[in-house]
Design an enzyme around this catalytic site. Structure first.
Site, PDB file in Angstrom:
ATOM      1  N   ARG A 113     -14.447  18.794  -5.311  1.00 40.87           N
ATOM      2  CA  ARG A 113     -15.313  18.464  -4.176  1.00 40.87           C
ATOM      3  C   ARG A 113     -15.881  19.782  -3.649  1.00 40.87           C
ATOM      4  O   ARG A 113     -15.640  20.827  -4.245  1.00 40.87           O
ATOM      5  CB  ARG A 113     -14.506  17.723  -3.098  1.00 40.87           C
ATOM      6  CG  ARG A 113     -13.225  18.443  -2.722  1.00 40.87           C
ATOM      7  CD  ARG A 113     -12.429  17.699  -1.656  1.00 40.87           C
ATOM      8  NE  ARG A 113     -11.145  18.374  -1.463  1.00 40.87           N
ATOM      9  CZ  ARG A 113     -10.283  18.042  -0.524  1.00 40.87           C
ATOM     10  NH1 ARG A 113     -10.534  17.053   0.293  1.00 40.87           N
ATOM     11  NH2 ARG A 113      -9.139  18.700  -0.416  1.00 40.87           N
ATOM     12  N   CYS A 117     -24.373  23.375  -3.951  1.00 43.02           N
ATOM     13  CA  CYS A 117     -25.221  24.476  -3.486  1.00 43.02           C
ATOM     14  C   CYS A 117     -25.648  24.161  -2.060  1.00 43.02           C
ATOM     15  O   CYS A 117     -26.007  23.034  -1.736  1.00 43.02           O
ATOM     16  CB  CYS A 117     -26.431  24.569  -4.406  1.00 43.02           C
ATOM     17  SG  CYS A 117     -27.680  25.705  -3.768  1.00 43.02           S
ATOM     18  N   GLU A 152     -14.635  19.619   5.948  1.00 43.51           N
ATOM     19  CA  GLU A 152     -14.230  21.016   5.771  1.00 43.51           C
ATOM     20  C   GLU A 152     -15.259  21.829   4.990  1.00 43.51           C
ATOM     21  O   GLU A 152     -14.979  22.348   3.902  1.00 43.51           O
ATOM     22  CB  GLU A 152     -12.862  21.094   5.094  1.00 43.51           C
ATOM     23  CG  GLU A 152     -11.744  20.572   5.974  1.00 43.51           C
ATOM     24  CD  GLU A 152     -10.343  20.830   5.410  1.00 43.51           C
ATOM     25  OE1 GLU A 152     -10.214  21.030   4.196  1.00 43.51           O
ATOM     26  OE2 GLU A 152      -9.395  20.813   6.210  1.00 43.51           O
ATOM     27  N   CYS A 157     -22.408  29.755  -2.698  1.00 37.98           N
ATOM     28  CA  CYS A 157     -23.079  29.537  -3.982  1.00 37.98           C
ATOM     29  C   CYS A 157     -23.940  30.753  -4.281  1.00 37.98           C
ATOM     30  O   CYS A 157     -24.549  31.323  -3.376  1.00 37.98           O
ATOM     31  CB  CYS A 157     -23.931  28.275  -3.885  1.00 37.98           C
ATOM     32  SG  CYS A 157     -24.973  27.985  -5.331  1.00 37.98           S
ATOM     33  N   CYS A 159     -26.399  30.817  -6.792  1.00 40.06           N
ATOM     34  CA  CYS A 159     -27.485  30.435  -7.704  1.00 40.06           C
ATOM     35  C   CYS A 159     -28.776  31.165  -7.331  1.00 40.06           C
ATOM     36  O   CYS A 159     -28.856  31.815  -6.287  1.00 40.06           O
ATOM     37  CB  CYS A 159     -27.703  28.923  -7.673  1.00 40.06           C
ATOM     38  SG  CYS A 159     -28.576  28.344  -6.210  1.00 40.06           S
ATOM     39  N   CYS A 162     -30.093  30.333  -3.969  1.00 37.14           N
ATOM     40  CA  CYS A 162     -29.362  30.984  -2.877  1.00 37.14           C
ATOM     41  C   CYS A 162     -29.709  32.474  -2.800  1.00 37.14           C
ATOM     42  O   CYS A 162     -29.804  33.042  -1.714  1.00 37.14           O
ATOM     43  CB  CYS A 162     -27.859  30.760  -3.032  1.00 37.14           C
ATOM     44  SG  CYS A 162     -27.385  29.049  -2.650  1.00 37.14           S
ATOM     45  N   GLU A 308      -7.073  16.278  11.493  1.00 38.99           N
ATOM     46  CA  GLU A 308      -6.116  16.005  10.418  1.00 38.99           C
ATOM     47  C   GLU A 308      -4.816  16.734  10.694  1.00 38.99           C
ATOM     48  O   GLU A 308      -4.812  17.845  11.249  1.00 38.99           O
ATOM     49  CB  GLU A 308      -6.627  16.539   9.072  1.00 38.99           C
ATOM     50  CG  GLU A 308      -7.757  15.787   8.451  1.00 38.99           C
ATOM     51  CD  GLU A 308      -8.146  16.417   7.103  1.00 38.99           C
ATOM     52  OE1 GLU A 308      -7.280  17.035   6.443  1.00 38.99           O
ATOM     53  OE2 GLU A 308      -9.317  16.296   6.730  1.00 38.99           O
TER      54      GLU A 308
HETATM   55  C1  GLA Z   1      -7.798  18.984   3.914  1.00 37.70           C
HETATM   56  C2  GLA Z   1      -8.859  17.934   3.589  1.00 37.70           C
HETATM   57  C3  GLA Z   1      -8.297  16.594   3.281  1.00 37.70           C
HETATM   58  C4  GLA Z   1      -7.044  16.706   2.448  1.00 37.70           C
HETATM   59  C5  GLA Z   1      -6.047  17.581   3.165  1.00 37.70           C
HETATM   60  C6  GLA Z   1      -4.739  17.718   2.436  1.00 37.70           C
HETATM   61  O1  GLA Z   1      -7.568  19.170   5.223  1.00 37.70           O
HETATM   62  O2  GLA Z   1      -9.825  17.817   4.597  1.00 37.70           O
HETATM   63  O3  GLA Z   1      -9.287  15.840   2.618  1.00 37.70           O
HETATM   64  O4  GLA Z   1      -7.366  17.253   1.220  1.00 37.70           O
HETATM   65  O5  GLA Z   1      -6.592  18.856   3.278  1.00 37.70           O
HETATM   66  O6  GLA Z   1      -3.836  18.488   3.162  1.00 37.70           O
HETATM   67 ZN    ZN Z   2     -27.073  27.763  -4.545  1.00 35.73          ZN
END
Ligand code: GLA
Ligand code: ZN
Length: 664
Positions: A113, A117, A152, A157, A159, A162, A308
């Site tokens: 994930r 870019c 998060e 990047c 490229c 960029c 979180e």
């Molecule tokens: C981050 C992410 C979540 C998950 C947690 C795991 O904070 O935002 O999607 O991956 O870590 O601790």
């Molecule tokens: Zn880029």
């Protein structure tokens, strides 16, 4: 500053019904379990793009309609996420430019994930489109109360798009190539640029010694995240102007200037994963407290969200030891004490497969409620319901510690003095501790924060000064402020050019009444001693050798060729006082020194004794008491309070380890 987004503390977390699309009975079971867990909210859709748009231009929102309706029918508030944190495979395949290029110029393949870019016009357009559709579809959905943008934001990047964007950014921030050459001191090592196209991003196999350029790149990357975010939220602002917007920050992650990003958010939210019960919990608690205070301070004391946290373990420590029972609840209450208006988890239900299937969740693979973790979450949910009095209550301390994201960048990259022992955050934590241990609220602010609000401002290791900082410190002290500076202060400007005319920069020498001549670095195991007020402190890592002009010497070195020269000074300047602590130490000096300099200030400390390992924090009318020591602790209160958790009148309370009380 007070600010209310809900009338109660939000209790919930990341919820991925999209992973359980083929087992709809689980969705219904989730509703039953959420009610049992005293959960009132769910954050939905974070990585759901391939479910929302399985093929380019082919959309499937029905599942989301259904789950939002279910959540609403069960009285849950929804924090709806935009899906840009992870992209569908078709998108990357058709438009390879959306994938990141690493610093060696190699484009990543599809996968993981946060692999996009930040500049790619195609990616920005696709994100805008899906966000527009989400906003249009759910603008009137009664469950949808907040936007959670992406997830998060992080990384960078390299490229060609960029690189070009970086050059454009430089053209805006420097008047001409000549100016850039001058500011980057490009006469050194024959680095004069004669065309903008000669400038590329910093990298190991290319330019990596021009600190000014590295700082410019970091500013550019940070700005790219913010502009990517602005692109994401444009349709949301337009279609859902009343729905507040946040994005989840990662602790003190320094790839983005969070203090700058904060200005673009309606509220701050962040993801807190302390390493509980693996080492010194009191230290872990102190650091978490500092981070909470940093985020509370980013919007002038306004409450933030704990977006979180894990209800049990994470899966990414080397060894994922289970924290003690009720530790997570205590950690959550600590967040509320420091200004959080939510306690949210990653994650509600454990994934069955994928990278995070062994990460803690409220609902385990067993699928039922008869687990310790579930019971504790449920108990915490009930406790949070008793803390409605905290909701919306912001607060500011009367003391500020300057922790500046951009100074962190500068401190991390310069070459010289002690290159092995240099930890800006650790240094700030040492100055934070004496206040934390007394239950005194501290704001953590950037160097461009408003000093005038504070009785005392402490700026540890303020090596780099942004434009205007010298005047702002001078004005603050002249008008009656108390300011503490430390070693290696005011050495370079924002382009890492050393100030000429002696350190600290410019008129700071008058403010502090001294001039630093030579910073000395002490190899591991080599120490000096400073004697101050009849006590000795061990000097480690680094110290400034200085001479005073008008300052009074409070402490001096005891050894080496600079024996008997000043190490701790105070200078009266205008109506204020400027203190200088010229040496690094283990923190014992800070404890004594702060006690002395705050003796005449009313900083709102609680009126009762705080035992070792216990943390106390006031928020509005509530006082939070948390025992992070490994044994039970008894706190004798100054008067009778009501314990809101147990509804008892108390004048004394004994808390087990991991225990907490909230009294009024
Ligand atoms: C981050 C992410 C979540 C998950 C947690 C795991 O904070 O935002 O999607 O991956 O870590 O601790
Ligand atoms: Zn880029």
């Amino acid at each position: 500053m007070d600010k209310k987004f809900f009338d109660y503390i939000i209790h919930g977390g990341d919820y991925n019904p999209d992973q359980w699309i083929n087992t709809p009975e689980i969705w219904d079971e989730d509703m039953r379990l959420m009610n049992l867990a005293n959960v009132n909210s769910a954050t939905v859709g974070i990585f759901a793009w391939s479910m929302l748009e399985p093929e380019e231009g082919v959309y499937n929102f029905e599942w989301l309609d259904e789950i939002l309706d279910k959540l609403h029918a069960n009285g849950k508030d929804v924090i709806l996420a935009t899906p840009s944190g992870a992209r569908p495979a078709w998108l990357a395949q058709k438009y390879p430019e959306v994938l990141r290029v690493n610093e060696n110029g190699i484009r990543n393949e599809y996968g993981v994930r946060h692999n996009h870019c930040l500049t790619s016009p195609v990616y920005r357009e696709k994100v805008r489109k899906i966000n527009t559709l989400l906003a249009e579809r759910y603008k009137n959905h009664p469950a949808v109360k907040m936007w959670h943008i992406s997830n998060e934001y992080c990384g960078e990047c390299h490229c060609e798009l960029c690189q070009e964007a970086f050059r454009d950014w430089l053209k805006v921030h420097y008047e001409s190539l000549d100016e850039l050459n001058e500011k980057w001191w490009n006469g050194f090592w024959s680095h004069k640029m004669t065309d903008w196209s000669q400038i590329n991003s910093p990298k190991d196999r290319g330019e990596n010694h021009v600190v000014a350029m590295k700082l410019a790149w970091r500013r550019f990357v940070s700005d790219s995240h913010i502009s990517f975010y602005e692109n994401e939220i444009a349709p949301l602002r337009e279609i859902t102007p009343d729905i507040p917007i946040t994005t989840n920050f990662m602790r003190m992650y320094d790839g983005i200037d969070y203090q700058d990003f904060a200005k673009h958010l309606d509220l701050i939210s962040w993801d807190n994963y302390p390493a509980w019960d693996k080492g010194e919990n009191a230290d872990e608690a102190l650091e978490a407290a500092f981070v909470h205070d940093t985020f509370r301070s980013m919007k002038d004391g306004q409450p933030f969200f704990l977006m979180e946290s894990t209800p049990s373990i994470v899966n990414w420590h080397d060894v994922n030891k289970i924290p003690k029972p009720m530790r997570q609840a205590q950690s959550s209450i600590q967040a509320v004490a420091h200004g959080a208006d939510s306690v949210q988890y990653f994650q509600w239900r454990k994934s069955r497969g994928g990278h995070e299937k062994f990460h803690g969740a409220v609902v385990d693979h067993c699928g039922h409620e008869n687990t310790r973790v579930f019971r504790e979450v449920s108990k915490l949910g009930a406790d949070l319901q008793k803390l409605g009095g905290a909701v919306g209550k912001g607060y500011n301390g009367k003391v500020a510690i300057v922790y500046d994201w951009q100074n962190k960048w500068a401190v991390d990259v310069f070459c010289g003095y002690n290159n092995t022992k240099r930890n800006y955050l650790a240094e700030c934590l040492k100055w934070y501790r004496p206040f934390y241990e007394r239950g005194i609220a501290v704001d953590i602010i950037p160097m461009d924060g408003d000093f005038a609000k504070y009785d005392l401002v402490i700026a540890p290791f303020l090596y780099m000064l942004k434009d205007g900082t010298i005047d702002r410190i001078e004005g603050y002290v002249r008008n009656g402020g108390k300011f503490v500076g430390t070693y290696l202060m005011g050495i370079v400007d924002k382009d890492d050019l050393c100030y000429l005319g002696g350190f600290p920069a410019g008129k700071l020498k008058d403010v502090f009444g001294l001039e630093v001549e030579e910073p000395d670095s002490l190899p591991e195991g080599m120490t000096n001693t400073v004697s101050c007020n009849g006590k000795n402190y061990t000097v480690v890592d680094i110290c400034d050798i200085l001479h005073t002009t008008s300052a009074q010497t409070l402490g001096s070195y005891k050894a080496d060729f600079y024996k008997d020269t000043p190490a701790v000074t105070v200078n009266s300047y205008g109506k204020g006082k400027a203190y200088y602590a010229a040496f690094a130490n283990g923190g014992d000096f800070m404890t004594d020194f702060i006690r002395d300099i705050i003796a005449d200030l009313d900083l709102g400390a609680p009126a009762f004794e705080i035992p070792d390992g216990v943390s106390v924090r006031k928020r509005g009318d509530l006082t939070f008491i948390l025992n992070f020591a490994d044994e039970e602790r008894t706190v004798t209160l100054d008067k009778e309070y009501t314990n809101l958790i147990t509804d008892e009148k108390i004048t004394e309370i004994t808390l087990p380890t991991c225990g907490y009380a909230v009294v009024e």
